[in-house]
Design a protein around this motif. Structure first.
Motif, PDB file in Angstrom:
ATOM      1  N   LEU A 107       0.879  -1.167   0.000  1.00  0.00           N
ATOM      2  CA  LEU A 107       0.000   0.000   0.000  1.00  0.00           C
ATOM      3  C   LEU A 107       0.918   1.220   0.000  1.00  0.00           C
ATOM      4  O   LEU A 107       1.774   1.347   0.877  1.00  0.00           O
ATOM      5  CB  LEU A 107      -0.849  -0.048   1.271  1.00  0.00           C
ATOM      6  CG  LEU A 107      -2.071   0.796   1.393  1.00  0.00           C
ATOM      7  CD1 LEU A 107      -3.097   0.396   0.353  1.00  0.00           C
ATOM      8  CD2 LEU A 107      -2.669   0.627   2.787  1.00  0.00           C
ATOM      9  N   ILE A 108       0.777   2.087  -1.004  1.00  0.00           N
ATOM     10  CA  ILE A 108       1.699   3.214  -1.160  1.00  0.00           C
ATOM     11  C   ILE A 108       0.948   4.534  -1.059  1.00  0.00           C
ATOM     12  O   ILE A 108      -0.042   4.752  -1.755  1.00  0.00           O
ATOM     13  CB  ILE A 108       2.437   3.156  -2.513  1.00  0.00           C
ATOM     14  CG1 ILE A 108       3.128   1.804  -2.674  1.00  0.00           C
ATOM     15  CG2 ILE A 108       3.442   4.307  -2.621  1.00  0.00           C
ATOM     16  CD1 ILE A 108       3.654   1.555  -4.077  1.00  0.00           C
ATOM     17  N   ASP A 109       1.449   5.414  -0.200  1.00  0.00           N
ATOM     18  CA  ASP A 109       0.910   6.764  -0.033  1.00  0.00           C
ATOM     19  C   ASP A 109       1.896   7.744  -0.674  1.00  0.00           C
ATOM     20  O   ASP A 109       3.013   7.905  -0.196  1.00  0.00           O
ATOM     21  CB  ASP A 109       0.748   7.057   1.466  1.00  0.00           C
ATOM     22  CG  ASP A 109       0.309   8.481   1.763  1.00  0.00           C
ATOM     23  OD1 ASP A 109      -0.239   9.147   0.863  1.00  0.00           O
ATOM     24  OD2 ASP A 109       0.512   8.919   2.909  1.00  0.00           O
ATOM     25  N   PHE A 110       1.473   8.369  -1.780  1.00  0.00           N
ATOM     26  CA  PHE A 110       2.262   9.444  -2.393  1.00  0.00           C
ATOM     27  C   PHE A 110       1.827  10.730  -1.710  1.00  0.00           C
ATOM     28  O   PHE A 110       0.639  11.077  -1.737  1.00  0.00           O
ATOM     29  CB  PHE A 110       1.992   9.516  -3.903  1.00  0.00           C
ATOM     30  CG  PHE A 110       2.591   8.387  -4.684  1.00  0.00           C
ATOM     31  CD1 PHE A 110       3.837   8.507  -5.278  1.00  0.00           C
ATOM     32  CD2 PHE A 110       1.902   7.190  -4.832  1.00  0.00           C
ATOM     33  CE1 PHE A 110       4.390   7.465  -6.008  1.00  0.00           C
ATOM     34  CE2 PHE A 110       2.436   6.136  -5.564  1.00  0.00           C
ATOM     35  CZ  PHE A 110       3.678   6.277  -6.148  1.00  0.00           C
ATOM     36  N   TRP A 111       2.771  11.464  -1.107  1.00  0.00           N
ATOM     37  CA  TRP A 111       2.433  12.614  -0.284  1.00  0.00           C
ATOM     38  C   TRP A 111       3.504  13.692  -0.398  1.00  0.00           C
ATOM     39  O   TRP A 111       4.544  13.495  -1.025  1.00  0.00           O
ATOM     40  CB  TRP A 111       2.307  12.175   1.174  1.00  0.00           C
ATOM     41  CG  TRP A 111       3.638  11.745   1.743  1.00  0.00           C
ATOM     42  CD1 TRP A 111       4.307  10.572   1.502  1.00  0.00           C
ATOM     43  CD2 TRP A 111       4.493  12.517   2.569  1.00  0.00           C
ATOM     44  NE1 TRP A 111       5.522  10.561   2.142  1.00  0.00           N
ATOM     45  CE2 TRP A 111       5.654  11.746   2.817  1.00  0.00           C
ATOM     46  CE3 TRP A 111       4.394  13.778   3.150  1.00  0.00           C
ATOM     47  CZ2 TRP A 111       6.695  12.201   3.609  1.00  0.00           C
ATOM     48  CZ3 TRP A 111       5.437  14.227   3.948  1.00  0.00           C
ATOM     49  CH2 TRP A 111       6.573  13.432   4.162  1.00  0.00           C
ATOM     50  N   ALA A 112       3.238  14.822   0.245  1.00  0.00           N
ATOM     51  CA  ALA A 112       4.241  15.888   0.388  1.00  0.00           C
ATOM     52  C   ALA A 112       4.000  16.577   1.733  1.00  0.00           C
ATOM     53  O   ALA A 112       2.863  16.657   2.214  1.00  0.00           O
ATOM     54  CB  ALA A 112       4.147  16.900  -0.748  1.00  0.00           C
ATOM     55  N   ASP A 113       5.062  17.093   2.308  1.00  0.00           N
ATOM     56  CA  ASP A 113       5.017  17.726   3.626  1.00  0.00           C
ATOM     57  C   ASP A 113       4.094  18.951   3.665  1.00  0.00           C
ATOM     58  O   ASP A 113       3.437  19.208   4.665  1.00  0.00           O
ATOM     59  CB  ASP A 113       6.440  18.107   4.037  1.00  0.00           C
ATOM     60  CG  ASP A 113       6.534  18.399   5.519  1.00  0.00           C
ATOM     61  OD1 ASP A 113       5.843  17.719   6.299  1.00  0.00           O
ATOM     62  OD2 ASP A 113       7.305  19.306   5.894  1.00  0.00           O
ATOM     63  N   TRP A 114       4.024  19.691   2.571  1.00  0.00           N
ATOM     64  CA  TRP A 114       3.241  20.929   2.529  1.00  0.00           C
ATOM     65  C   TRP A 114       1.749  20.687   2.304  1.00  0.00           C
ATOM     66  O   TRP A 114       0.941  21.602   2.365  1.00  0.00           O
ATOM     67  CB  TRP A 114       3.774  21.848   1.423  1.00  0.00           C
ATOM     68  CG  TRP A 114       3.880  21.171   0.085  1.00  0.00           C
ATOM     69  CD1 TRP A 114       5.007  20.633  -0.467  1.00  0.00           C
ATOM     70  CD2 TRP A 114       2.830  20.931  -0.859  1.00  0.00           C
ATOM     71  NE1 TRP A 114       4.727  20.066  -1.687  1.00  0.00           N
ATOM     72  CE2 TRP A 114       3.392  20.239  -1.954  1.00  0.00           C
ATOM     73  CE3 TRP A 114       1.466  21.227  -0.896  1.00  0.00           C
ATOM     74  CZ2 TRP A 114       2.644  19.846  -3.061  1.00  0.00           C
ATOM     75  CZ3 TRP A 114       0.729  20.829  -2.002  1.00  0.00           C
ATOM     76  CH2 TRP A 114       1.319  20.151  -3.065  1.00  0.00           C
ATOM     77  N   CYS A 115       1.358  19.453   2.049  1.00  0.00           N
ATOM     78  CA  CYS A 115      -0.012  19.104   1.659  1.00  0.00           C
ATOM     79  C   CYS A 115      -0.896  18.851   2.891  1.00  0.00           C
ATOM     80  O   CYS A 115      -0.675  17.888   3.626  1.00  0.00           O
ATOM     81  CB  CYS A 115       0.059  17.863   0.757  1.00  0.00           C
ATOM     82  SG  CYS A 115      -1.503  17.033   0.463  1.00  0.00           S
ATOM     83  N   GLY A 116      -1.906  19.702   3.085  1.00  0.00           N
ATOM     84  CA  GLY A 116      -2.820  19.558   4.214  1.00  0.00           C
ATOM     85  C   GLY A 116      -3.564  18.236   4.230  1.00  0.00           C
ATOM     86  O   GLY A 116      -3.576  17.538   5.250  1.00  0.00           O
ATOM     87  N   PRO A 117      -4.208  17.840   3.108  1.00  0.00           N
ATOM     88  CA  PRO A 117      -4.890  16.545   3.099  1.00  0.00           C
ATOM     89  C   PRO A 117      -3.936  15.369   3.354  1.00  0.00           C
ATOM     90  O   PRO A 117      -4.333  14.371   3.953  1.00  0.00           O
ATOM     91  CB  PRO A 117      -5.494  16.467   1.689  1.00  0.00           C
ATOM     92  CG  PRO A 117      -5.697  17.898   1.302  1.00  0.00           C
ATOM     93  CD  PRO A 117      -4.521  18.627   1.911  1.00  0.00           C
ATOM     94  N   CYS A 118      -2.685  15.504   2.928  1.00  0.00           N
ATOM     95  CA  CYS A 118      -1.693  14.452   3.188  1.00  0.00           C
ATOM     96  C   CYS A 118      -1.453  14.318   4.688  1.00  0.00           C
ATOM     97  O   CYS A 118      -1.376  13.205   5.223  1.00  0.00           O
ATOM     98  CB  CYS A 118      -0.364  14.770   2.498  1.00  0.00           C
ATOM     99  SG  CYS A 118      -0.444  14.830   0.697  1.00  0.00           S
ATOM    100  N   ARG A 119      -1.348  15.462   5.371  1.00  0.00           N
ATOM    101  CA  ARG A 119      -1.129  15.438   6.821  1.00  0.00           C
ATOM    102  C   ARG A 119      -2.354  14.871   7.545  1.00  0.00           C
ATOM    103  O   ARG A 119      -2.215  14.194   8.559  1.00  0.00           O
ATOM    104  CB  ARG A 119      -0.778  16.830   7.333  1.00  0.00           C
ATOM    105  CG  ARG A 119       0.618  17.280   6.905  1.00  0.00           C
ATOM    106  CD  ARG A 119       1.103  18.495   7.672  1.00  0.00           C
ATOM    107  NE  ARG A 119       0.198  19.633   7.581  1.00  0.00           N
ATOM    108  CZ  ARG A 119       0.234  20.561   6.640  1.00  0.00           C
ATOM    109  NH1 ARG A 119       1.145  20.488   5.694  1.00  0.00           N
ATOM    110  NH2 ARG A 119      -0.612  21.566   6.644  1.00  0.00           N
TER     111      ARG A 119
END
Length: 124
Positions: free
Chosen positions: A22-34
């Protein structure tokens, strides 16, 4: 099981060595990612039979480009080296659980056959 940080150096090997990732593509600046991060971490603690991995799209731009990630977070499920789910959006815990259950129940021989019938290359 703790989440694994995927990079271009360990991505292929991680998929080759594990039947369910299961892979989560994310970024530190992304609110929904957090917002999604604790849901993903809880799933990793619950489903120790599944590798939960994260790709920081800022640090791993090549991987984000290769998988055509245009919106984050994007969740990808890979079973037996076959991408069976790849959708953007943060999921609530119940939806993620349902998705994992559905992914576990798939007959991968049937999935590979459908890919072949549609003219794709199914992994062996």
């Amino acid at each position: 099981m703790p989440t694994v940080e995927l990079t271009k150096d360990n991505f292929a090997e991680t998929l080759k060595d594990n039947d369910f990732v299961l892979i989560d593509f994310w970024a530190d600046w992304c609110g929904p990612c957090r917002q999604f991060a604790p849901v993903f971490e809880k799933s990793a603690d619950t489903h120790t039979d599944i590798v939960h991995a994260k790709v920081d799209t800022e640090a791993q731009r090549e991987l984000a480009f290769e998988f055509k990630i245009q919106s984050i977070p994007t969740l990808m499920i890979v079973r037996e080296r076959t991408v069976i789910y790849n959708e953007p959006g943060a999921l609530p815990s119940e939806a993620l659980e349902s998705l994992i259950t559905q992914a576990k129940e798939l007959d991968m021989d049937e999935v590979r056959q459908k890919i072949t019938e549609q003219g794709g290359d199914a992994p062996e």
